[in-house]
Write a protein that holds these residues in place. Structure first.
Motif, short mmCIF file in Angstrom:
data_model
loop_
_atom_site.label_atom_id
_atom_site.label_comp_id
_atom_site.label_asym_id
_atom_site.label_seq_id
_atom_site.Cartn_x
_atom_site.Cartn_y
_atom_site.Cartn_z
N CYS A 162 -4.37 -6.46 -42.44
CA CYS A 162 -5.47 -6.75 -41.51
C CYS A 162 -5.78 -8.24 -41.47
CB CYS A 162 -6.72 -5.96 -41.90
SG CYS A 162 -6.62 -4.20 -41.53
N GLU A 163 -5.73 -8.89 -42.62
CA GLU A 163 -5.97 -10.33 -42.66
C GLU A 163 -4.89 -11.08 -41.89
OE1 GLU A 163 -7.52 -14.12 -43.58
OE2 GLU A 163 -8.37 -12.10 -43.46
N VAL A 164 -3.65 -10.65 -42.03
CA VAL A 164 -2.55 -11.27 -41.30
C VAL A 164 -2.69 -10.99 -39.80
CG1 VAL A 164 -0.06 -11.21 -40.93
CG2 VAL A 164 -0.97 -11.23 -43.27
N ALA A 165 -3.10 -9.77 -39.46
CA ALA A 165 -3.26 -9.41 -38.05
C ALA A 165 -4.31 -10.26 -37.35
CB ALA A 165 -3.63 -7.92 -37.93
N PHE A 166 -5.33 -10.70 -38.10
CA PHE A 166 -6.38 -11.53 -37.52
C PHE A 166 -5.80 -12.80 -36.90
CE2 PHE A 166 -9.46 -15.03 -38.12
CZ PHE A 166 -10.46 -14.58 -37.29
N THR A 167 -4.73 -13.30 -37.46
CA THR A 167 -4.08 -14.50 -36.92
C THR A 167 -2.98 -14.15 -35.93
OG1 THR A 167 -4.56 -15.80 -38.90
CG2 THR A 167 -2.77 -16.57 -37.50
N LEU A 168 -2.07 -13.25 -36.33
CA LEU A 168 -0.90 -12.99 -35.50
C LEU A 168 -1.24 -12.35 -34.16
CD1 LEU A 168 1.73 -11.75 -38.13
CD2 LEU A 168 1.41 -14.04 -37.17
N LEU A 169 -2.18 -11.40 -34.15
CA LEU A 169 -2.52 -10.74 -32.90
C LEU A 169 -3.25 -11.68 -31.94
CD1 LEU A 169 -3.68 -7.21 -34.14
CD2 LEU A 169 -1.54 -7.81 -33.00
N ALA A 170 -3.81 -12.75 -32.48
CA ALA A 170 -4.51 -13.70 -31.62
C ALA A 170 -3.57 -14.69 -30.95
CB ALA A 170 -5.55 -14.47 -32.44
N VAL A 171 -2.35 -14.85 -31.49
CA VAL A 171 -1.42 -15.86 -30.96
C VAL A 171 -1.14 -15.67 -29.47
CG1 VAL A 171 0.93 -16.75 -31.11
CG2 VAL A 171 -0.39 -16.39 -33.20
N PRO A 172 -0.77 -14.47 -28.99
CA PRO A 172 -0.54 -14.32 -27.54
C PRO A 172 -1.81 -14.55 -26.72
CG PRO A 172 0.45 -12.50 -28.77
CD PRO A 172 -0.43 -13.24 -29.72
N LEU A 173 -2.96 -14.17 -27.25
CA LEU A 173 -4.22 -14.37 -26.52
C LEU A 173 -4.55 -15.85 -26.41
CD1 LEU A 173 -6.30 -11.51 -28.17
CD2 LEU A 173 -5.52 -11.58 -25.80
N LEU A 174 -4.24 -16.63 -27.45
CA LEU A 174 -4.54 -18.05 -27.45
C LEU A 174 -3.65 -18.83 -26.49
CD1 LEU A 174 -5.08 -18.54 -31.28
CD2 LEU A 174 -6.83 -18.77 -29.49
N LYS A 175 -2.61 -18.19 -25.98
CA LYS A 175 -1.77 -18.82 -24.97
C LYS A 175 -2.37 -18.69 -23.58
CE LYS A 175 2.51 -18.13 -27.57
NZ LYS A 175 3.85 -17.46 -27.62
N GLU A 176 -3.35 -17.78 -23.43
CA GLU A 176 -3.96 -17.54 -22.12
C GLU A 176 -5.45 -17.85 -22.10
OE1 GLU A 176 -2.49 -13.97 -20.07
OE2 GLU A 176 -1.39 -13.52 -21.91
N PHE A 177 -6.08 -17.85 -23.27
CA PHE A 177 -7.50 -18.17 -23.36
C PHE A 177 -7.70 -19.25 -24.42
CE2 PHE A 177 -7.33 -13.60 -22.19
CZ PHE A 177 -7.96 -13.67 -20.96
#
Length: 308
Positions: A162-177
């Protein structure tokens, strides 16, 4: 000498500041010992989300309107990196020493160094993996050797993921927002998830906090959530998930320093050694290979046998 580019310096400072705030906030945990944990987290993320929405309004940043696929990723990010993370921490620490779960987070830099490029579309950096390994060693030294019963292992593994997901799942979102938009959105999406989990938590859910509890929740919402999320995601944008993960080593150091200052922890040579290891690992992982300048005339640079 290795030269750090401006985005690298900015990203390093952002991640350092973010992890320092998170690490220092550990000292405030005992102030919420008598308050419903999951309900408190729901209030924390609600306040943080509202603060971030106010910042968007002041800076005239549009409120994100994610498409269905993006919204699904936000729900997954909030459900794992925020809601499930808190639930696993609460349930897991009832079965094991909290220091064990703190030590488990030591694996975060190495996991991000290996998995980050898969989300960034890059390649695994050998220096980053080597630096992450040193940071992991430093974190384990700072936290000390811990043991845990076998029943706590599934919670620890889920906690780490879950701690790793907090960063990795945000990567695609940070490319658009922007980091501001992602931080505000994920906080607000996490509120109903945590509220639902709070209903399953034994005891009362709606409890009026005391003055110290209200102040602590406000600090956690504004500093440890709103500000720290912005700093961390801003660093991820500049450094990439793999190199940003190195700065997880700052968190236990900050917690140790604040604990020593508050008188709840004792400084020791072991803690100093672990802190130095973390610092060395971060420096190693951030370094880029120095480009070798090629001669303008490769043929002329080769010495002839008669001239040597």
């Amino acid at each position: 000498m290795t030269r750090f580019t401006s985005p690298t310096v900015a990203g390093a400072l952002a991640c350092t500041a973010g992890m320092t705030v998170v690490g220092a906030s550990v000292a405030f945990g005992p102030l919420l010992a008598d308050y419903p944990v999951l309900a408190g987290q729901a209030w924390r993320y609600l306040l943080a989300g509202l603060v971030l929405l106010a910042v968007m309004r002041m800076r005239r940043v549009p409120v994100p309107r994610p498409r269905p696929r993006q919204f699904g990723r936000l729900v997954l990010l909030a459900g794992t990196g925020l809601a499930a993370f808190n639930w696993l921490l609460i349930e897991g620490t009832q079965r094991s020493d909290p220091a064990f779960f703190a030590a488990v987070l030591g694996a975060v830099p190495l996991v991000l160094a290996l998995a980050g490029p898969l989300f960034d579309g890059g390649r695994v950096r050998v220096r980053t993996v080597a630096g992450s390994t040193v940071v992991v060693a430093g974190i384990l030294v700072v936290q000390g050797a811990t043991t845990a019963p076998l029943g706590a292992l599934p919670y620890a593994v889920g906690f780490l993921l879950c701690e790793v997901a907090f960063t990795l799942l945000a990567v695609p979102l940070l490319k658009e927002f922007s980091p501001l938009q992602v931080s505000g959105a994920v906080c607000l999406v996490a509120v109903p998830l945590l509220a639902a989990l709070a209903l399953l938590e034994p005891g009362a859910d709606l409890v009026v906090p005391t003055a110290s509890e209200a102040a602590t929740l406000a600090f956690l919402a504004v500093c440890t959530t709103a500000i720290a999320f912005l700093l961390w995601y801003g660093g991820v944008v500049r450094l990439g998930a793999d190199r940003a993960g190195l700065f997880a080593g700052v968190m236990p150091i900050a917690g140790l320093v604040v604990g020593v200052a508050a008188g709840t922890s004792a400084w020791s040579p072991v803690g100093l050694a672990g802190s130095l290891l973390c610092g060395a690992g971060i420096a190693l992982g951030l370094r880029r290979p120095t480009a070798v300048a090629l001669p303008s005339d490769p043929v002329a640079a080769v010495a002839r046998p008669s001239e040597s």
